[in-house]
Motif scaffolding. Structure first.
Motif, PDB file in Angstrom:
ATOM      1  N   LEU A 146     -50.561 -17.658 -80.311  1.00 21.73           N
ATOM      2  CA  LEU A 146     -51.757 -17.785 -80.109  1.00 21.73           C
ATOM      3  C   LEU A 146     -52.053 -16.840 -78.578  1.00 21.73           C
ATOM      4  CD1 LEU A 146     -52.644 -21.403 -80.922  1.00 21.73           C
ATOM      5  CD2 LEU A 146     -52.908 -19.564 -82.475  1.00 21.73           C
ATOM      6  N   SER A 147     -53.158 -16.250 -78.673  1.00 22.61           N
ATOM      7  CA  SER A 147     -53.411 -15.545 -77.560  1.00 22.61           C
ATOM      8  C   SER A 147     -54.235 -16.623 -76.399  1.00 22.61           C
ATOM      9  CB  SER A 147     -54.427 -14.406 -77.553  1.00 22.61           C
ATOM     10  OG  SER A 147     -55.560 -14.923 -78.414  1.00 22.61           O
ATOM     11  N   LYS A 148     -54.229 -16.130 -75.313  1.00 22.36           N
ATOM     12  CA  LYS A 148     -55.056 -17.052 -74.305  1.00 22.36           C
ATOM     13  C   LYS A 148     -56.482 -17.330 -74.765  1.00 22.36           C
ATOM     14  CE  LYS A 148     -56.139 -17.439 -69.483  1.00 22.36           C
ATOM     15  NZ  LYS A 148     -55.274 -18.515 -68.915  1.00 22.36           N
ATOM     16  N   ARG A 149     -57.095 -16.510 -75.378  1.00 20.44           N
ATOM     17  CA  ARG A 149     -58.380 -16.469 -75.847  1.00 20.44           C
ATOM     18  C   ARG A 149     -58.522 -17.519 -77.059  1.00 20.44           C
ATOM     19  NH1 ARG A 149     -61.293 -11.517 -78.911  1.00 20.44           N
ATOM     20  NH2 ARG A 149     -62.123 -12.700 -80.271  1.00 20.44           N
ATOM     21  N   ASP A 150     -57.539 -17.312 -78.072  1.00 16.37           N
ATOM     22  CA  ASP A 150     -57.518 -18.386 -78.967  1.00 16.37           C
ATOM     23  C   ASP A 150     -57.158 -19.772 -78.533  1.00 16.37           C
ATOM     24  OD1 ASP A 150     -58.026 -16.497 -80.849  1.00 16.37           O
ATOM     25  OD2 ASP A 150     -55.764 -16.170 -81.493  1.00 16.37           O
ATOM     26  N   LEU A 151     -56.462 -20.042 -77.229  1.00 19.21           N
ATOM     27  CA  LEU A 151     -56.089 -21.223 -76.675  1.00 19.21           C
ATOM     28  C   LEU A 151     -57.334 -21.759 -76.328  1.00 19.21           C
ATOM     29  CD1 LEU A 151     -52.583 -20.971 -74.925  1.00 19.21           C
ATOM     30  CD2 LEU A 151     -53.399 -22.361 -76.686  1.00 19.21           C
ATOM     31  N   ILE A 152     -57.974 -21.019 -75.580  1.00 20.50           N
ATOM     32  CA  ILE A 152     -59.291 -21.533 -75.099  1.00 20.50           C
ATOM     33  C   ILE A 152     -60.181 -21.678 -75.872  1.00 20.50           C
ATOM     34  CG2 ILE A 152     -61.446 -20.760 -73.385  1.00 20.50           C
ATOM     35  CD1 ILE A 152     -59.365 -18.982 -71.938  1.00 20.50           C
ATOM     36  N   ARG A 153     -60.691 -21.138 -77.092  1.00 19.42           N
ATOM     37  CA  ARG A 153     -61.754 -21.106 -78.180  1.00 19.42           C
ATOM     38  C   ARG A 153     -61.189 -22.262 -79.051  1.00 19.42           C
ATOM     39  NH1 ARG A 153     -62.046 -16.864 -82.449  1.00 19.42           N
ATOM     40  NH2 ARG A 153     -60.646 -15.876 -81.129  1.00 19.42           N
ATOM     41  N   ASN A 154     -60.220 -22.594 -79.454  1.00 25.46           N
ATOM     42  CA  ASN A 154     -59.590 -23.373 -80.295  1.00 25.46           C
ATOM     43  C   ASN A 154     -59.137 -24.752 -79.817  1.00 25.46           C
ATOM     44  OD1 ASN A 154     -60.249 -21.644 -82.201  1.00 25.46           O
ATOM     45  ND2 ASN A 154     -58.308 -20.700 -82.614  1.00 25.46           N
ATOM     46  N   PHE A 155     -58.515 -24.674 -78.566  1.00 26.34           N
ATOM     47  CA  PHE A 155     -57.931 -25.805 -78.140  1.00 26.34           C
ATOM     48  C   PHE A 155     -58.475 -26.154 -76.603  1.00 26.34           C
ATOM     49  CE2 PHE A 155     -55.090 -24.411 -81.291  1.00 26.34           C
ATOM     50  CZ  PHE A 155     -54.829 -25.627 -81.930  1.00 26.34           C
ATOM     51  N   ARG A 156     -59.255 -25.538 -76.275  1.00 29.96           N
ATOM     52  CA  ARG A 156     -60.011 -25.616 -74.721  1.00 29.96           C
ATOM     53  C   ARG A 156     -58.833 -25.660 -73.741  1.00 29.96           C
ATOM     54  NH1 ARG A 156     -63.822 -29.150 -77.724  1.00 29.96           N
ATOM     55  NH2 ARG A 156     -65.678 -28.128 -77.505  1.00 29.96           N
ATOM     56  N   ILE A 157     -57.556 -24.960 -74.109  1.00 27.57           N
ATOM     57  CA  ILE A 157     -56.694 -24.885 -72.974  1.00 27.57           C
ATOM     58  C   ILE A 157     -56.837 -23.540 -72.099  1.00 27.57           C
ATOM     59  CG2 ILE A 157     -54.081 -24.667 -72.794  1.00 27.57           C
ATOM     60  CD1 ILE A 157     -53.804 -26.235 -75.340  1.00 27.57           C
ATOM     61  N   ASN A 158     -56.692 -23.596 -70.852  1.00 30.05           N
ATOM     62  CA  ASN A 158     -56.952 -22.308 -70.151  1.00 30.05           C
ATOM     63  C   ASN A 158     -56.045 -22.032 -68.958  1.00 30.05           C
ATOM     64  OD1 ASN A 158     -58.075 -24.037 -68.431  1.00 30.05           O
ATOM     65  ND2 ASN A 158     -59.976 -23.775 -68.297  1.00 30.05           N
ATOM     66  N   ASN A 159     -55.020 -23.009 -68.901  1.00 26.57           N
ATOM     67  CA  ASN A 159     -54.086 -22.739 -67.822  1.00 26.57           C
ATOM     68  C   ASN A 159     -52.687 -22.128 -68.343  1.00 26.57           C
ATOM     69  OD1 ASN A 159     -53.512 -25.088 -69.547  1.00 26.57           O
ATOM     70  ND2 ASN A 159     -52.810 -26.285 -67.599  1.00 26.57           N
TER      71      ASN A 159
END
Length: 181
Positions: A146-159
């Motif tokens: 998963l890309s950083k964008r997918d992490l933020i969008r789908n799992f709210r992970i930004n670190n």
């Protein structure tokens, strides 16, 4: 001479009567299983040198299966333990064999600090090495980067820079009827 023999006999009887005999017969020791740590046979006393927080997996083998696998020395059972580092090497090698993208993203075993592992939709934060190491061909379904964008969008992970999404069916009980080594 008679006095000396009588004195020696008396001392011998006194010593015997004050000797320490256990009130109960000595208890038999319980059978001790074989202990393996990271696939290496160790003595039970060696366990005191390991931090329990560093253990990722503990499995037990008992009965005829243990004897068939390791011989008569395993008749009292086998306790098989893996450290987090050992488990990490196992799942890293396994996932590399399943995904070229994973292999390219994490070329060395300890280079996954910027990666977020997600197993069956659950975000793995700590003490997950044993869960990932328990995935085998009979439980593995898919792995996706998963890309950083997918992490933020789908799992709210930004670190984290990337995510590794793994889908697996529930593992069978650890090493029962299977070869852990």
């Amino acid at each position: 001479m008679k006095k000396i023999l009588l004195l020696l006999a008396f001392n011998f009887i006194v010593l015997l009567s004050f000797g320490q005999f256990p009130e109960e017969p000595l208890k038999k020791h319980k059978p001790i299983p074989l202990f393996f740590l990271d696939s290496v046979l160790i003595d039970q006393i060696d366990l005191i040198n390991f931090d329990p927080d560093d253990i990722a997996v503990i499995s037990m083998l008992k009965g005829q299966f243990a004897v068939e696998l390791l011989g008569e020395k395993a008749k009292n059972g086998v306790v098989y333990m893996e450290t987090k580092g050992f488990a990490k090497k196992r799942y890293w090698n396994y996932f590399k064999s399943k995904s070229i993208a994973y292999s390219n993203l994490i070329p060395k075993v300890n280079e996954d600090n910027s990666i977020q592992y997600i197993l069956n939709g659950k975000i793995l934060k700590r003490d997950f090495e044993g869960d990932l190491a328990s995935i085998k061909d009979d439980t593995f379904k898919t792995i996706k980067i998963l890309s950083k964008r997918d992490l933020i969008r789908n799992f709210r992970i930004n670190n984290k820079k990337y995510g590794v999404l793994i889908v697996s069916s529930a593992p069978s009980p650890s090493f029962i009827g299977q070869n852990p080594l």
